[in-house]
Design a protein around this motif. Structure first.
Motif: not given
Length: 392
Positions: A43-47, A75-83, A95-96, A103-107
Motif C-alpha cells: 500500500v502506497v500513501v502519497s502524502g 501488505a507492506r506500507v510505504v508512506v510519504s508526507s504531504g504539505n 525507524r521503529l 515505511f514512513v519517509r518525511t525527510d
C-alpha cells in the motif's frame, strides 16, 4: 506485485463543520478489506495523512490504528508526507516502524534512498519523496531558482542516480506530492504555489515504472503509469461529481502492467441543487437527494425569509445556502457615494444585491443599525456639559 495507491486522507478534517472522522474510519476498514480481497502486496500513501501539522488526538489515534492494522495485514506500507503534514510529527518513530513493514519517509535528506521490496520477479525500488518546500531547499540543494519544478527535478535526479547504480531489471515506483501539469485542482486543496510557480511537468517522472501522485483530490490518469488517486472522501462541493477510491496497480517482470480503479464507500453523497425555494421544496425529482449533504443556490428575488430553516425541513443535511452573484448592468453608471448618507448607501447595496428595494421595515432596521454603529460617545459629554452648564 500488486500495489494499492491512495493519498490525501486528511484525517481530522471536517466538512462545513460536519465531523468526518467516522467516515474516514470507514475508509480505513474498506482499505483493509481491499488488501485482503485483492491480495495487495504494498500500500502506497502519497502524502497528506493528516489535515493539519498539529492534528487532533482523535486523528492521530485513527492514523495509529490504520498503520497498526496494515502492519498486521499481508501488505507492506510505504508512506510519504504531504504539505498538510508535519514532517517531524509524522516521521516520529519511522525507524521503529520500518521493522513492522510500515515505511514512513518525511525527510528530504532521504530522497534517493529507496525502500527496496521483492516479489518473484526481483526487486522493486520505492522512492517515497516527501513534500518538498522549494524555499527551504533553495540553498541546501543548490536549486538555482525557487520552484516546485526545480525541487522535484533535483529529487528525481537523485532517484535516477540510485536506479542507475542498481541492476537493470530493478523496477521503480515513485511517490510524489505535487501539482503536476495536466491535472485539474478542486477547491479544497491548499495552494502550494511559490511565486506563482506550482506546476511540475509530467516529463519529470519519465522512465519510472509507476508514479503514485498525491495532492489533488480528484483521480487523474496523466499517463498509464502516472496517476493521482485523489482523496478517499469529498472535501468540498466542487468534488461532488468526482469518483473516490484507489488505484490497484500491477507490476510484472518488465514494469507497469495495469491499473484498475476501486471505488471507496460513500457514507453520504454530495448534491448541488438550484432553483427557487418553492421549486426545491416541491420538486419530486429531488426525492433521492433528501439525505445528501446539500449545497443549495436559490434564485428567488427578493430573497426569501428563513430560507435555510425551510430547506432543512426537506433536506435536513443542507450545509451551504447561496444566491447567484448579481451581474452589474454595464450601461448603468455607478452612483457616487460622496454626498449620500450611510442609510442611502446601504439601501443602494440592498437593491444591487437583491434586485429589489428594501421594504419599509428593512429600511427602518438598517437606519437603527447605522445609528447604533455611528453613535459617538463623545457627543454625550458635550450634551451633558451643556445640560450641566445651563438651561438647554
Amino acid at each position: 506485485m500488486r500495489i494499492l495507491h491512495t493519498s490525501d486522507w486528511h484525517l481530522g478534517r471536517s466538512f462545513h463543520r460536519e465531523d468526518l472522522l467516522g467516515h474516514q474510519g470507514a475508509f480505513v476498514d474498506h482499505l483493509l478489506e481491499v488488501v485482503a480481497a485483492e491480495q495487495v502486496d504494498v500500500v502506497v500513501v502519497s502524502g497528506d495523512i493528516f489535515d493539519r501539522a498539529l492534528p487532533h488526538v482523535d486523528a492521530v489515534a485513527l492514523a495509529d490504528e490504520a498503520f497498526a492494522r496494515l502492519a498486521s495485514s499481508r501488505a507492506r506500507v510505504v508512506v510519504s508526507s504531504g504539505n498538510h503534514d508535519s514532517a517531524q510529527r509524522l516521521g516520529f518513530g519511522s525507524r521503529l516502524m520500518d521493522a513492522a513493514g510500515v515505511f514512513v519517509r518525511t525527510d528530504p535528506s532521504s530522497v534517493g534512498t529507496p525502500v527496496v521490496l521483492e516479489d518473484r520477479h526481483g526487486e522493486v525500488a520505492f522512492h517515497a519523496i516527501p513534500y518538498l518546500d522549494p524555499s527551504a531547499l533553495l540553498e541546501p540543494w543548490g536549486l538555482g531558482h525557487r520552484s516546485h519544478q526545480a525541487a522535484l527535478g533535483e529529487a528525481m535526479t537523485r532517484v535516477r542516480r540510485d536506479l542507475a547504480a542498481r541492476p537493470s531489471r530493478t523496477r521503480s515506483v515513485v511517490l510524489a506530492h505535487a501539482f503536476v501539469a495536466g491535472a485539474t485542482p478542486s477547491e479544497s486543496e491548499r495552494d502550494i504555489s511559490v511565486g506563482g510557480v506550482s506546476r511540475v511537468a509530467t516529463s519529470t517522472f519519465d522512465g519510472i515504472d509507476y508514479t503514485a501522485l498525491g495532492h489533488l483530490h480528484g483521480p487523474h490518469e496523466l499517463a498509464p503509469a502516472l496517476r493521482y488517486s485523489g482523496s478517499p472522501l469529498a472535501y468540498s462541493f466542487s468534488e461532488a461529481d468526482q469518483a473516490k477510491g484507489c488505484w490497484l496497480v500491477e507490476l510484472d517482470a518488465t514494469g507497469f502492467s495495469s491499473a484498475r480503479w476501486i471505488d471507496a464507500p460513500v457514507p453520504r453523497r454530495l448534491s448541488r441543487i438550484a432553483g427557487s425555494l418553492a421549486d426545491l421544496l416541491d420538486d419530486r425529482s429531488l426525492t433521492d437527494r433528501e439525505h445528501d449533504w446539500v449545497q443549495a443556490t436559490l434564485t428567488d428575488v427578493p430573497r426569501p425569509a428563513r430560507a435555510m430553516e425551510q430547506l432543512r425541513r426537506r433536506f435536513p443535511h443542507t450545509l451551504v445556502l447561496q444566491f447567484p452573484t448579481p451581474v452589474a448592468d454595464p450601461t448603468t453608471p455607478a452612483r457616487p457615494t460622496s454626498g449620500h448618507s450611510d442609510h442611502a448607501i446601504s439601501l443602494d447595496f440592498v437593491r444591487h444585491v437583491r434586485g429589489v428595494a428594501a421594504t419599509t421595515a428593512e429600511s427602518d432596521l438598517l437606519q437603527e443599525a447605522i445609528d447604533g454603529c455611528c453613535h459617538d460617545p463623545d457627543q454625550d459629554g458635550v450634551r451633558a456639559g451643556t445640560a450641566e452648564g445651563g438651561a438647554a
